[in-house]
Design an enzyme around this catalytic site. Structure first.
Site, PDB file in Angstrom:
ATOM      1  N   LYS A 153       0.854  -1.191   0.000  1.00 53.81           N
ATOM      2  CA  LYS A 153       0.000   0.000   0.000  1.00 53.81           C
ATOM      3  C   LYS A 153       0.886   1.236   0.000  1.00 53.81           C
ATOM      4  O   LYS A 153       2.013   1.196   0.512  1.00 53.81           O
ATOM      5  CB  LYS A 153      -0.863   0.027   1.271  1.00 53.81           C
ATOM      6  CG  LYS A 153      -2.089   0.888   1.129  1.00 53.81           C
ATOM      7  CD  LYS A 153      -3.146   0.122   0.376  1.00 53.81           C
ATOM      8  CE  LYS A 153      -4.426   0.855   0.204  1.00 53.81           C
ATOM      9  NZ  LYS A 153      -5.468  -0.076  -0.275  1.00 53.81           N
TER      10      LYS A 153
HETATM   11  N1  GLU Z   1      -6.992   0.131  -3.776  1.00 52.64           N
HETATM   12  C1  GLU Z   1      -7.682  -1.073  -4.112  1.00 52.64           C
HETATM   13  C2  GLU Z   1      -7.737  -2.002  -2.917  1.00 52.64           C
HETATM   14  O1  GLU Z   1      -7.609  -1.583  -1.808  1.00 52.64           O
HETATM   15  C3  GLU Z   1      -7.114  -1.727  -5.358  1.00 52.64           C
HETATM   16  C4  GLU Z   1      -5.687  -2.155  -5.234  1.00 52.64           C
HETATM   17  C5  GLU Z   1      -5.080  -2.627  -6.554  1.00 52.64           C
HETATM   18  O2  GLU Z   1      -5.806  -2.743  -7.521  1.00 52.64           O
HETATM   19  O3  GLU Z   1      -3.876  -2.874  -6.565  1.00 52.64           O
HETATM   20  O4  GLU Z   1      -7.996  -3.168  -3.043  1.00 52.64           O
END
Ligand code: GLU
Length: 418
Positions: free
Chosen positions: A107
């Site tokens: 993240k």
């Molecule tokens: N931000 C989204 C999540 O929390 C998508 C993450 C992604 O597609 O890498 O799942």
């Protein structure tokens, strides 16, 4: 706001511990699965439009890469500190494993409130941040995507910044505009996945969705697409909200009008007072009369002080970490079914996986194929989680974490981490 309970990272680790205990995870795995592989904190200095210089703080946390390259979104938010980003990176690990897609969890975040900033300022932050973390990124190393307050345009800037340093690399981010290699269907995928999961849940429990009422907190990318798909299924959406507050209409809201309002740059609250629509607060939305509650905004909105007042019989967690462990306990004790974030919003990263695979193959799928594959992954993951939960007599969150942990632990063992 959130009562002081556990920090987000402590909360996710508590969910981890409960699931790990259930599957009798061997002691030697705990350290490697509970801590991050790598955490980076970077300066993000930019020149503001008024000529002043400001320095923001950015993070990228890579939690676990046993099953594949690190994957996870980037959020711009004043509360996106290291502890929150760490928690969300860990959730990505369990989510990708549960969806059975070949990624680890990561993240990113920049501590900034982009609302009220100019597009040029947000672009400058994005480019600086991307270059600062670019050494950790790679098509086979770590692939960012949108999250809270970031979108396809943000991904276009990230792709451009990265490509300027390393050469044209569309697969370095997912959730791009379709014109730059984005996948048709990816923008809708998280909200659509939420609805696929809700359909699976209704089918399994014998609930008639056609006569159900739904309240959605948040009308951004995830909430608005979930609302549109629910409306297409003739499911009644009785309440929605955005940062300015919420609205409620017993007989159901006209989702098309909501979408037009928001696309016109206005707030859903502007519709209050018309056509029998009442204004409610974001807090009131969570406890309003409805059958299904979909928190699709920020984290930790359901907690020890309001979980006892939730009237819905199903909570579908479209946001990441919307429920604190205390809140979760209360919902479980009250017999409210909670479909956890790592399952409910897994459509986003699953859509990202399709986009990444398409970019690598340089072959674009039709949107119908995208949606068909997405539905398969969501309903399979739901059924596996529900079967595990029923078999062991545990809530779905514990089952979802348990399945994810088992898969990651197996990969970690095979690779010789433990
Ligand atoms: N931000 C989204 C999540 O929390 C998508 C993450 C992604 O597609 O890498 O799942």
């Amino acid at each position: 706001m959130t009562p002081a309970e556990l920090s987000p990272a402590e909360a996710v680790n508590e969910f981890f511990d409960e699931a790990a205990e259930l599957i009798r995870l061997k002691d030697e795995f705990y350290e490697v699965l509970k801590t991050s592989y790598r955490e980076i904190s970077v300066q993000v200095p930019i020149r503001m439009d008024d000529g002043s210089e400001r320095v923001f703080r950015g993070y990228r946390v890579q939690h676990n890469g046993a099953r594949g390259p690190y994957k996870g979104g980037v959020r711009y938010h004043s509360q996106a500190d290291l502890n929150e980003v760490r928690a969300l990176a860990s959730l990505m690990t369990w989510k990708c494993a549960l969806m059975d897609i070949p990624f680890g969890g990561a993240k990113g975040g920049v501590m900034v409130d982009p609302l009220g900033m100019s597009p040029r300022e947000v672009e400058a932050i994005t480019r600086r941040y991307t270059l600062a973390i670019s050494y950790l990124l790679g098509v086979q190393r770590d692939i960012p995507a949108p999250d809270v307050n970031t979108n396809a345009q943000t991904m276009a800037w990230m792709m451009d910044a990265y490509s300027g340093r390393y050469g044209y690399t569309p697969a370095i981010v997912t959730g791009k505009p379709v014109d730059l290699g984005g996948a048709p269907g990816r923008e809708q995928a998280t909200g659509r996945g939420v609805v696929y999961v809700l359909e699976s849940a209704a089918k399994r429990s014998g609930m008639d969705l056609g006569s159900a009422t739904v309240a959605i907190q948040g009308f951004g990318n995830v909430g608005s697409w979930a609302a549109r798909d629910l409306a297409d299924l003739d499911v009644k959406v009785v309440a929605v909200s955005d940062v300015n507050g919420g609205i409620y209409r017993d007989a159901g809201l006209d989702v098309r009008v909501l979408v037009e309002t928001v696309q016109g740059g206005r707030s859903v609250v502007d519709l209050a007072g018309t056509d029998g629509i009442d204004a409610i607060s974001n807090e009131e939305l969570l406890t309003c009369r409805c059958d299904v509650l979909i928190p699709a905004a920020l984290g930790e909105v359901l907690h020890n002080e309001n979980a006892g007042d939730v009237q819905a019989s199903i909570v579908v967690e479209a946001a990441n970490h919307p429920t604190t462990p205390e809140g979760d306990k209360i919902l479980n004790e009250r017999g409210i079914q909670v479909i956890p974030d790592v399952l409910a919003n897994g459509g986003g990263v699953t859509g990202s996986y399709f986009e990444w695979a398409m970019n690598i193959q340089q072959f674009r799928w039709k949107e119908d194929r995208f949606n068909e594959e997405l539905r398969d992954v969501m309903s399979r993951s739901f059924d596996q989680t529900a079967a595990f939960a029923e078999g062991r007599g545990v809530p779905m969150r514990r089952a979802a974490f348990a399945i994810g942990i088992e898969r990651v632990a197996r990969a970690a063992r095979l690779r010789g981490y433990v």
